[in-house]
Write a protein that holds these residues in place. Structure first.
Motif, short mmCIF file in Angstrom:
data_model
loop_
_atom_site.label_atom_id
_atom_site.label_comp_id
_atom_site.label_asym_id
_atom_site.label_seq_id
_atom_site.Cartn_x
_atom_site.Cartn_y
_atom_site.Cartn_z
N PHE A 43 0.85 -1.23 0.02
CA PHE A 43 -0.06 0.13 0.00
C PHE A 43 0.89 1.40 -0.12
CE2 PHE A 43 -2.68 3.39 1.98
CZ PHE A 43 -3.51 3.29 1.14
N GLY A 44 1.68 1.48 0.88
CA GLY A 44 2.71 2.49 0.89
C GLY A 44 3.21 2.91 2.37
N VAL A 45 4.10 3.94 2.30
CA VAL A 45 4.63 4.26 3.72
C VAL A 45 4.19 5.66 4.07
CG1 VAL A 45 7.00 4.72 4.71
CG2 VAL A 45 6.52 2.85 3.17
N PHE A 46 3.84 5.93 5.48
CA PHE A 46 3.50 7.07 5.99
C PHE A 46 4.89 7.55 6.87
CE2 PHE A 46 -0.38 5.17 5.60
CZ PHE A 46 -1.35 6.30 5.15
N GLU A 47 5.34 8.77 6.69
CA GLU A 47 6.52 9.06 7.28
C GLU A 47 6.49 10.49 7.77
OE1 GLU A 47 10.08 8.20 5.40
OE2 GLU A 47 9.55 9.36 3.58
N VAL A 48 7.07 11.16 8.57
CA VAL A 48 7.24 12.48 8.88
C VAL A 48 8.48 13.13 8.28
CG1 VAL A 48 7.64 14.44 10.58
CG2 VAL A 48 6.16 12.33 11.19
N ARG A 49 8.28 14.09 7.54
CA ARG A 49 9.40 14.92 6.87
C ARG A 49 9.45 16.16 7.52
NH1 ARG A 49 9.34 13.25 0.45
NH2 ARG A 49 9.58 11.09 0.78
N ALA A 50 10.80 16.68 7.86
CA ALA A 50 11.22 17.94 8.35
C ALA A 50 11.41 18.96 7.14
CB ALA A 50 12.44 17.74 9.23
N TYR A 51 10.95 19.95 7.32
CA TYR A 51 11.47 21.19 6.19
C TYR A 51 11.99 22.36 6.94
CZ TYR A 51 6.89 23.16 7.49
OH TYR A 51 5.94 23.67 8.30
N GLY A 52 12.97 22.95 6.40
CA GLY A 52 13.74 24.12 6.93
C GLY A 52 12.87 25.43 6.88
N PRO A 53 13.33 26.53 7.51
CA PRO A 53 12.75 28.05 7.64
C PRO A 53 12.97 28.39 6.17
CG PRO A 53 15.04 27.82 8.58
CD PRO A 53 14.43 26.36 8.51
N ARG A 54 11.95 29.03 5.71
CA ARG A 54 12.01 29.76 4.41
C ARG A 54 11.50 31.27 4.39
NH1 ARG A 54 8.16 26.20 4.38
NH2 ARG A 54 5.97 26.56 3.37
N THR A 55 11.53 32.18 3.41
CA THR A 55 10.94 33.31 3.33
C THR A 55 9.64 32.99 2.45
OG1 THR A 55 13.07 34.32 3.72
CG2 THR A 55 11.20 35.92 2.72
#
Length: 91
Positions: free
Chosen positions: A47-59
């Motif tokens: 079926f698939g994979v659920f995961e948490v991804r981090a993202y950096g600060p941006r403007t």
């Protein structure tokens, strides 16, 4: 498909009450949510994979004024479909 429709389908397929199907679905969704909140991956083979991804600060930009705004770093849930799901929807 809405959650209530999924509950009805579960009830029919498993020959259980709609209330039991609702409880079953809620337990599954709660467990996936709990594991993601702990930063863990949830893998459902085929079926698939659920995961948490981090993202950096941006403007970013305020759409009304065009002024730049700082968007802080954060985390988002991400779903990557598995081969079985990809094959099923591609025909």
């Amino acid at each position: 498909m809405q959650k209530s429709e999924l509950e009805a389908a579960l009830a029919e397929k498993l020959n259980i009450t709609k209330t039991a199907a609702r409880d079953l679905l809620n337990v599954i969704l709660d467990q996936i949510t709990l594991e993601l909140s702990r930063g863990q991956r949830v893998s459902l083979p085929g079926f698939g994979v659920f995961e948490v991804r981090a993202y950096g600060p941006r403007t970013g930009r305020n759409p009304q004024t065009g002024e730049p705004i700082d968007i802080p770093a954060g985390h988002n849930a991400h779903f990557k479909p598995g081969k079985g799901l990809k094959d099923a929807i591609s025909g």
